[in-house]
Design a protein around this motif. Structure first.
Motif, PDB file in Angstrom:
ATOM      1  N   PHE A 337      -6.477  -5.873   0.562  1.00 21.07           N
ATOM      2  CA  PHE A 337      -7.446  -6.255   0.266  1.00 21.07           C
ATOM      3  C   PHE A 337      -7.026  -8.064   0.446  1.00 21.07           C
ATOM      4  O   PHE A 337      -6.037  -8.761   1.002  1.00 21.07           O
ATOM      5  CB  PHE A 337      -7.140  -6.485  -0.681  1.00 21.07           C
ATOM      6  CG  PHE A 337      -7.518  -5.028  -1.955  1.00 21.07           C
ATOM      7  CD1 PHE A 337      -8.909  -4.832  -2.125  1.00 21.07           C
ATOM      8  CD2 PHE A 337      -6.252  -4.359  -2.282  1.00 21.07           C
ATOM      9  CE1 PHE A 337      -8.495  -3.249  -2.453  1.00 21.07           C
ATOM     10  CE2 PHE A 337      -6.062  -3.165  -2.819  1.00 21.07           C
ATOM     11  CZ  PHE A 337      -7.361  -2.970  -2.920  1.00 21.07           C
ATOM     12  N   TYR A 338      -8.406  -8.592   0.554  1.00 22.46           N
ATOM     13  CA  TYR A 338      -8.843 -10.142   0.455  1.00 22.46           C
ATOM     14  C   TYR A 338      -7.530 -10.983  -0.700  1.00 22.46           C
ATOM     15  O   TYR A 338      -7.793 -10.669  -1.622  1.00 22.46           O
ATOM     16  CB  TYR A 338     -10.326 -10.555   0.339  1.00 22.46           C
ATOM     17  CG  TYR A 338     -10.673 -10.596   1.941  1.00 22.46           C
ATOM     18  CD1 TYR A 338     -10.936 -10.459   2.990  1.00 22.46           C
ATOM     19  CD2 TYR A 338     -12.001 -10.051   1.753  1.00 22.46           C
ATOM     20  CE1 TYR A 338     -11.294  -9.367   4.531  1.00 22.46           C
ATOM     21  CE2 TYR A 338     -13.218  -9.581   2.887  1.00 22.46           C
ATOM     22  CZ  TYR A 338     -12.594  -9.203   4.164  1.00 22.46           C
ATOM     23  OH  TYR A 338     -13.595  -8.604   5.195  1.00 22.46           O
ATOM     24  N   HIS A 339      -7.083 -11.970   0.452  1.00 26.10           N
ATOM     25  CA  HIS A 339      -6.090 -12.482   0.153  1.00 26.10           C
ATOM     26  C   HIS A 339      -6.117 -14.277  -0.484  1.00 26.10           C
ATOM     27  O   HIS A 339      -5.772 -14.887   0.978  1.00 26.10           O
ATOM     28  CB  HIS A 339      -4.904 -11.799  -0.743  1.00 26.10           C
ATOM     29  CG  HIS A 339      -3.917 -12.620  -1.150  1.00 26.10           C
ATOM     30  ND1 HIS A 339      -3.262 -12.289  -3.077  1.00 26.10           N
ATOM     31  CD2 HIS A 339      -2.559 -13.449  -0.698  1.00 26.10           C
ATOM     32  CE1 HIS A 339      -2.682 -13.479  -2.328  1.00 26.10           C
ATOM     33  NE2 HIS A 339      -2.047 -13.387  -2.460  1.00 26.10           N
ATOM     34  N   SER A 340      -5.397 -14.966  -1.135  1.00 29.94           N
ATOM     35  CA  SER A 340      -5.653 -16.053  -0.998  1.00 29.94           C
ATOM     36  C   SER A 340      -4.404 -16.399  -2.399  1.00 29.94           C
ATOM     37  O   SER A 340      -4.655 -16.336  -2.941  1.00 29.94           O
ATOM     38  CB  SER A 340      -6.018 -17.493  -1.076  1.00 29.94           C
ATOM     39  OG  SER A 340      -6.282 -18.508  -0.990  1.00 29.94           O
ATOM     40  N   PRO A 341      -3.307 -17.673  -2.017  1.00 30.91           N
ATOM     41  CA  PRO A 341      -2.412 -17.576  -2.906  1.00 30.91           C
ATOM     42  C   PRO A 341      -2.965 -19.118  -4.054  1.00 30.91           C
ATOM     43  O   PRO A 341      -2.606 -19.460  -4.628  1.00 30.91           O
ATOM     44  CB  PRO A 341      -1.541 -18.742  -2.129  1.00 30.91           C
ATOM     45  CG  PRO A 341      -2.154 -18.886  -0.834  1.00 30.91           C
ATOM     46  CD  PRO A 341      -3.684 -17.992  -0.273  1.00 30.91           C
TER      47      PRO A 341
END
Length: 659
Positions: A337-341
């Motif tokens: 899945f597309y992820h960012s912090p």
């Protein structure tokens, strides 16, 4: 067997051995048993005369066995003798060690007796030391006392001074205040924490000194320890009032002062220490900070923290926006899945401030909680505005993003992460309704991202729908094949969006395709020229509905939420052979889709090409005359979003295309 043979078969005694005397009855009994067993064995072996020839062999064997047993017995006895010798040697050494320990204990006992006698001689010296401490305390107080005397020299010699006690106590108070709270000792900006820590150590030590040294030197009714406690408390209170007037008090100093005054000052590590006597109790004194002071500090802390939080959130957003124009796709997690912090950073910043505020008081926690929700709402609005600018620049060609749609989908994942984790900002005791504005902002952000994704899908599909409906569309599925291929290619990255957002995206994408399909039908670009073309158009609608259904089922959209079945309802309107029954079909269409209008029905009737003016009026009148459609839970608008051209007045004349 004769007696001589029997004598030869009897086992011989060992050299030097003799029959044991009566003092060893067990050994004598054992030898008799052994001798009897040997005789029994020999009588059995040599019972027949031919076996006597082997007597010498048996004798030789028994002699060897006897020698072996003797050797083993000697070895065992020798081993036991060596062990006994070693044990005797160790016992001798142990006896010597015990004797040495006894001598050492005797010497220690003598030394202890001498030390006890010496301690008794030191008792007078210990009393002298206590007296010396009292004298030392008095010597420190004498200069101050010489100063309740110099001041009183102006009084008349005949008038006896009557305020010695008050002057003495006042001198002590002034000295304490000057030592601990003098103006040069006030902390500067940023040094408040160290100053308070020094007071945490110094004030209890000062009270302990008063209890141990000052109180024994003064009359009991002076209540020196209580004076010390009141003086230190009032001096500290006055000093803090001066600090609160400083304009440069920062967030860290405000938090430190609040926490120290409300929790540390009266806590067990300071003025509530068990080492202090009951006279040093300051719990009955007026509060160190007034309600106005606490209000001022909380307001200052929240305002400073809010400014800092706004900067941190803006940095997090700027970092995320900078990623959108990269040449590579968004980062993914281990599940693909597309992820960012960014969502985790935002929530951590806000949750940490709420948690820190809870260490001070519930009121400060509620203030910071409200501030956190306000800043989160502002962050979501900024995030939404940044997405709009990103989309506008991309669609206008001002700043083309190589991976425009994937970053929109990644933003949808960010919204889902914030929505699923925002509950961590809800502390205990705070009403759940406080989260409503943030939840509404999150829902609005989700809708906006979906709209931007669907706008990109429309850019892909609108050129294809220009050819629908047409004669080519009637005879071939090529037009819808292209639509399905582009839609499938566009939606291939939807699986990188987490549920339930992916289902929302698929449902909106399917609804967008169906709306474009309906919009094309309502444009009036095709009029059937006979029953065959009407049948062909109805069959094309059925085929297209099935093709769209299979497309979105393959993409993972549940069939129950699909909009493509509306094409089957339109198919029935086109497939009806008797135009006089159009009123029933139109009424049924109204029941299924309450937002269908007269313009939509007119456009569909125009497409049939065989409806007279009277039949049209009868069909349109059924929209109003029929029963009102039953409200359906969760039913979404379709036809109300599809513009239908208003037919010209002449189009319904007998000479027009509707004749």
């Amino acid at each position: 067997m004769d007696s001589a043979a029997k004598d030869e078969m009897q086992p011989a005694l060992l050299p030097g051995s003799s029959c044991p005397g009566p003092e060893w009855p067990e050994q004598e009994r054992a030898e008799r048993l052994a001798r009897g067993a040997a005789l029994k064995w020999a009588s059995g072996i040599f019972y027949r005369p031919e076996q006597l020839a082997r007597l010498s062999q048996y004798r030789s064997r028994e002699v060897q066995r006897t020698c072996s047993l003797e050797a083993r017995i000697k070895s065992v006895v020798q081993s036991y003798l060596e062990g006994v010798k070693t044990g005797m040697w160790q016992l001798a050494r142990a006896l010597e060690a015990v004797h040495g320990a006894r001598v050492a204990l005797g010497q220690a006992r003598g030394l202890l007796r001498g030390m006890a006698e010496a301690a008794q001689t030191l008792e007078p010296l210990r009393e002298r030391v206590a007296q010396h401490k009292q004298l030392q305390a008095l010597s420190q107080l004498l200069p101050r006392l010489r100063a309740e005397v110099d001041a009183g020299c102006t009084t008349s010699l005949e008038q006896a001074p009557r305020d010695w006690r008050q002057r003495c106590l006042r001198a002590l108070q002034e000295g304490l205040e000057q030592i601990h709270f003098g103006t040069p000792l006030l902390p500067g900006p940023g040094a408040l924490e160290g100053w308070l820590e020094a007071l945490r150590v110094a004030l209890p030590a000062e009270l302990a000194t008063a209890e141990a040294l000052i109180a024994p030197c003064c009359p009991p009714h002076y209540k020196v320890v209580q004076l010390w406690a009141h003086t230190l408390h009032s001096g500290l209170r006055h000093c803090l009032q001066q600090l609160l007037e400083e304009p440069e008090l920062g967030a860290a100093d405000a938090f430190t002062l609040l926490h120290w005054a409300l929790h540390v000052y009266l806590g067990p590590e300071m003025m509530g220490s068990l080492e202090l006597g009951p006279e040093a109790d300051v719990s009955q004194l007026e509060p160190l900070l007034t309600l106005e002071n606490i209000e001022h500090l909380e307001t200052t802390f929240v305002a400073k923290v809010q400014a800092s939080v706004a900067q941190w959130l803006q940095k997090a957003l700027d970092g995320e926006v900078a990623e959108w124009s990269r040449e590579q796709e968004p980062d993914t997690d281990t599940s693909g899945f597309y992820h960012s912090p960014m969502p985790a950073i935002v929530l951590q910043i806000l949750e940490e401030n709420i948690r820190v505020a809870s260490r001070v008081s519930e009121s400060l926690q509620q203030r910071v909680h409200g501030m956190a929700l306000s800043e989160l709402g502002a962050f979501l609005r900024s995030f939404s505005d940044a997405l709009i600018r990103f989309s506008r620049d991309h669609l206008r060609g001002e700043a083309m993003a190589p991976h425009y749609v994937p970053y929109l989908l990644a933003s949808l994942n960010h919204q889902s992460a914030l929505s699923s984790s925002v509950s961590v900002l809800q502390p205990d005791g705070v009403a759940s309704g406080a989260m409503a504005p943030v939840e509404a902002a999150l829902d609005e952000l989700q809708r906006r991202i979906c709209r931007l994704v669907l706008e990109a899908l429309l850019v892909e599909l609108q050129p294809l729908f220009e050819a629908l409906p047409s004669r080519q569309w009637l005879s071939s599925s090529e037009v819808l094949d292209d639509v399905c291929q582009r839609t499938a290619r566009f939606c291939q990255d939807f699986w990188r969006v987490r549920n339930p957002a992916v289902q929302l995206l698929l449902a909106e994408a399917e609804r967008t395709v169906v709306l474009q399909y309906l919009r094309a039908l309502m444009q009036g670009r095709l009029v059937c020229r006979g029953a065959d073309e009407r049948t062909q158009a109805a069959e094309r609608l059925r085929h297209d509905a099935a093709q769209l259904r299979e497309l979105f089922l393959g993409l993972g959209l549940e069939e129950s939420v699909q909009c493509a079945p509306v094409l089957l309802a339109l198919r029935e309107l086109l497939n009806l052979r008797d135009p006089t029954l159009l009123g029933l079909e139109v009424a049924g269409l109204r029941q299924q889709f309450p937002d269908v209008s007269e313009d939509h029905v007119s456009a569909l009737l125009d497409m049939r090409g065989d409806v007279s003016r009277e039949q049209r009026l009868a069909a349109l009148s059924s929209l109003q005359a029929g029963p009102q459609p039953s409200p359906a839970v969760g039913r979404r608008a379709l036809f109300s979003l599809v513009p239908a051209p208003t037919p010209a007045p002449s189009s319904c004349l007998p000479s027009g295309p509707c004749a």
